[in-house]
Scaffold this motif. Structure first.
Motif: not given
Ligand code: ZN
Ligand code: ZN
Length: 736
Positions: A73-74, A101-102, A105, A123, A126, A158, A163
């Motif tokens: 992720a990220g 969120h995705e 990115h 991050e 997002a 993540d 977060r």
């Molecule tokens: Zn993320």
């Protein structure tokens, strides 16, 4: 990075990418539609923030079923999004949030390829755009330093703890218009201009107060008139306000405030020594105890919205109401208010919630300004401090708001905690004190109340002691306001008009209240209806500073007067302001007391009015005076009404009219020698001054005199010609 090769920047919104839903995600069209909408939203806020229409378009993004690999992720691959569907066919809010969120990115990779390796930036963006910040910040309060430490320790951005920490920093950062933290919008603008990504986003950058200004400022207001006596520095620049507005949280909550048990393990509850077992709102306010306010908000909806004061703060420039208590009490320095606005708000607080001001009077004794050299000199002064801190907990801005019986002072100092400049507040309070005390006037007693209209070009607000009522703009009957409560025009004088004033009205800088009249006393002999009304006074009482009142009376009396004569006249008016002409009630605004037709700004040099050392007693007469001869004829019938039938042998001496008149006693008319005060004749017949000679004709009486006024006390025209200084003028007029 070959996946980015298809990204084409255009100068209009391009078609969104084609979203292909794969791997058993159902229903595909619902997800594709949600993805398209999300992309549009991102495009719109991006172009709004960067002021450019250049957004990427086209391409293919595959959305596939699968477990999210947090290490991916990220730094995900462009063109591929992995989503987990918990049950076939179920698209719930959690799944949509994950999709947003995705896609954030993905969007960032396409508009800002240079930042693809900046994981914190990715991050943060997002989190901020997917709508999930709320869910990560709704738990127990996490302080900024703790959030930073957590974030520094976490390897995976993540992970839930990371977060949560990041979300906390994001809500605490200063916001831009688009509700994104300024740290992010600044970086997005770098994306748009294709700036080189030399430095990745840092934790400190995200949690800095951002673009919000801090600086030195001073505002001094008069509580009664509302006039701004002094401003210095950044008085009109909005700045984060720290704890300065806690009194408005308390006042806005009214009588309903809790007793709370301190939680010593939490840093927000480190609120001084000798912590009580249960803390009440007074102690919490004086100690500026964040823990109390944060826990209070957990149990009570809306306490952080400042209650009835929320709309006032909005009207004074607060961008919006706080989202939660940490924003209201300035732990999150996201909102800003100018020192001028804070001073104005405290003026209204003093009128609307005097009990909160009473509480704050203990602050120099047992609150945040206790145990200082300046503390004893601030005893009895209501004060509230505020401190804005940076991510290392160093003060970036200190605030002190102080309220005395007459003044509101607000001072900010960049880089200093309030306790280090309490001594300056002591000095500020001494700067302007002469003529700043309150003067009340009974106003408009000769008019019918329905005729008087009031308009406020600032924020018109009425307080009934419990809540504030906000007034519409434009002229409205004043009586409507004062029947509700104390009527304040914030930031401007009231404009008052009635049938004999000009359309735009006269300025009245101060507060109007209703104060019922006592029952009427016995009718005075020889007084006209008008005179009796003037003596009775008025229910509408106006409060202003003595300086503004005196300048107003001077202006009604002789607007052109200057120099020593002005100082002398002003000193007489200022002295009279405290004389009991109406028993316990204030002076009226007619010739019965001193004519007052609205406030006037004092002139340079008017301070001298309040610095003369003399101590006269009783009411001091003054009049226009002078020596210009005048002649005025009056119908005989009016004179007979005052003097009686057939007045003869009229002689004027020692301020009295001596004469004989015909009276009937026991059926036999005879002449009676009598006298009346000359001033009674003068005022009833509206003569310029007490006459010196009289010619009685059969139809009319002609009076001759010199100058204007009753010839008693200070002769203003004489004072102007005298060449004497003010003290000597007063001694000549009233004796030593
Ligand atoms: Zn993320
Ligand atoms: Zn009066």
């Amino acid at each position: 990075m070959p996946a980015l090769a298809f990204v084409v920047l255009t100068f209009t919104f391009a078609a969104p990418p084609e979203f292909i839903i794969e791997g058993g995600l159902e229903p595909g069209d619902t997800l594709a539609k949600a993805a398209k909408q999300c992309w549009r939203d991102l495009e719109q806020s991006y172009s709004r923030i960067t002021q450019s229409l250049a957004t990427p378009g086209g391409g293919v993004i595959r959305i596939v079923q699968g477990a999210l690999n947090v290490t991916e992720a990220g730094k995900g691959r462009f063109g591929r999004v992995t989503l987990r569907q918990r049950r076939v066919g179920l698209v719930d809010e959690a799944m949509l949030t994950a999709l947003r969120h995705e896609l954030a990115h993905q969007f960032l990779m396409s508009v800002c390829p240079q930042a693809t390796d900046d994981r914190l930036f990715h991050e943060a963006f997002a989190l901020a755009t997917s709508g999930e910040i709320e869910q990560w910040t709704s738990g127990e309060y996490l302080s900024t330093p703790r959030a930073q430490a957590l974030l520094e320790r976490s390897k995976e951005l993540d992970a839930p703890s990371a977060r949560r920490a990041l979300a906390r920093l994001l809500v605490e950062g200063a916001r831009d218009t688009d509700a994104l933290p300024i740290a992010l919008t600044r970086r997005l603008r770098m994306c748009a201009v294709g700036g080189r990504w030399a430095e990745p986003v840092s934790i400190g950058e995200l949690s800095a107060p951002g673009a919000a200004a801090v600086g030195n400022a001073l505002v001094i207001l008069n509580r009664h008139s509302g006039e701004v006596l002094r401003t210095e520095g950044m008085a009109h620049v909005p700045m984060p306000f720290g704890s300065t507005l806690k009194p408005f949280v308390v006042a806005g909550a009214g009588a309903i405030t809790p007793h709370l048990q301190p939680v010593p393990r939490r840093p927000e509850w480190l609120c001084g020594d000798d912590m009580p077992a249960m803390m009440d709102v007074g102690t919490a306010l004086l100690r500026s105890c964040n823990g109390y306010f944060l826990d209070w908000a957990q149990g009570k909806d809306g306490a952080s919205g400042f209650g009835t004061y929320g709309a006032l703060l909005i009207r004074l420039g607060l961008e919006r109401l706080p989202e939660d208590m940490s924003e209201a009490i300035g732990i999150r320095p996201t909102l800003a208010l100018s020192p001028w606005a804070v001073a104005q708000a405290f003026r209204v607080l003093a009128a609307g919630s005097p009990e909160v001001i009473e509480l704050l009077k203990q602050n120099a004794e047992r609150g945040t300004l206790g145990t200082l050299k300046a503390s004893s000199r601030l005893a009895g002064v209501a004060t509230k401090t505020g401190t804005v801190r940076d991510s290392q907990s160093r003060p970036t801005l200190g605030w002190i708001a102080a309220v005395t019986d007459d003044l509101v002072v607000v001072r900010t100092c960049a880089g200093r905690a309030p306790r280090t400049f309490a001594g300056e507040i002591v000095k500020d309070l001494q700067v302007r004190s002469e003529g700043q005390d309150e003067t009340r006037v009974q106003t408009f007693g000769l008019l019918s109340k329905a005729q008087i209209e009031a308009s406020c070009d600032g924020v018109g607000v009425v307080t009934d002691g419990e809540k504030l009522t906000y007034l519409e703009t434009g002229f409205l009957p004043l009586v409507q306001h004062v029947e509700v409560g104390s009527s304040i025009c914030v930031g401007a004088p009231w404009l008052i008009r009635f049938p004999t004033t000009r359309e735009s009205g006269r300025p009245y800088a101060g507060i109007f209240r209703l104060s019922p009249l006592p029952p009427p006393g016995p009718t005075q002999e020889g007084a006209t209806k008008r005179q009796q009304r003037a003596r009775r006074g008025s229910e509408i009482v106006f409060s202003t500073s003595r300086a503004r009142y005196v300048a107003g009376v001077i202006n009604s009396e002789d607007a052109s007067i200057r120099g020593e004569a002005r100082v002398a006249l002003g000193a007489v008016i200022a002295h009279n302001a405290a004389q009991p002409r109406h028993g316990y009630r204030p002076l009226c605004d007619t010739t019965h007391c001193q004519v007052f037709q609205g406030t006037h700004p004092p002139l340079a040099g008017d301070d001298a009015i309040f610095e003369i050392s003399w101590s006269p007693t009783g009411w001091l007469h003054f009049a226009r005076g002078g020596t210009d001869p005048w002649r005025q004829s009056v119908p005989r019938i009016l004179v007979d009404e005052i003097l009686g039938a057939n007045p003869i042998g009229i002689a004027i001496r020692d301020g009295r009219i001596h004469y004989s008149r015909t009276v009937v006693a026991g059926g036999n008319p005879h002449d009676e020698v009598t006298d009346i005060p000359c001033d009674l004749l003068r005022s009833r017949l509206r003569l310029p001054s007490c006459p010196e000679q009289v010619e009685v004709g059969s139809q009319e009486v002609v009076f001759f005199g010199r100058g204007q006024g009753h010839g008693v006390g200070l002769d203003v025209e004489w004072a102007k010609q005298s060449g004497l200084d003010a003290k000597a003028i007063l001694e000549q007029a009233y004796g030593h």
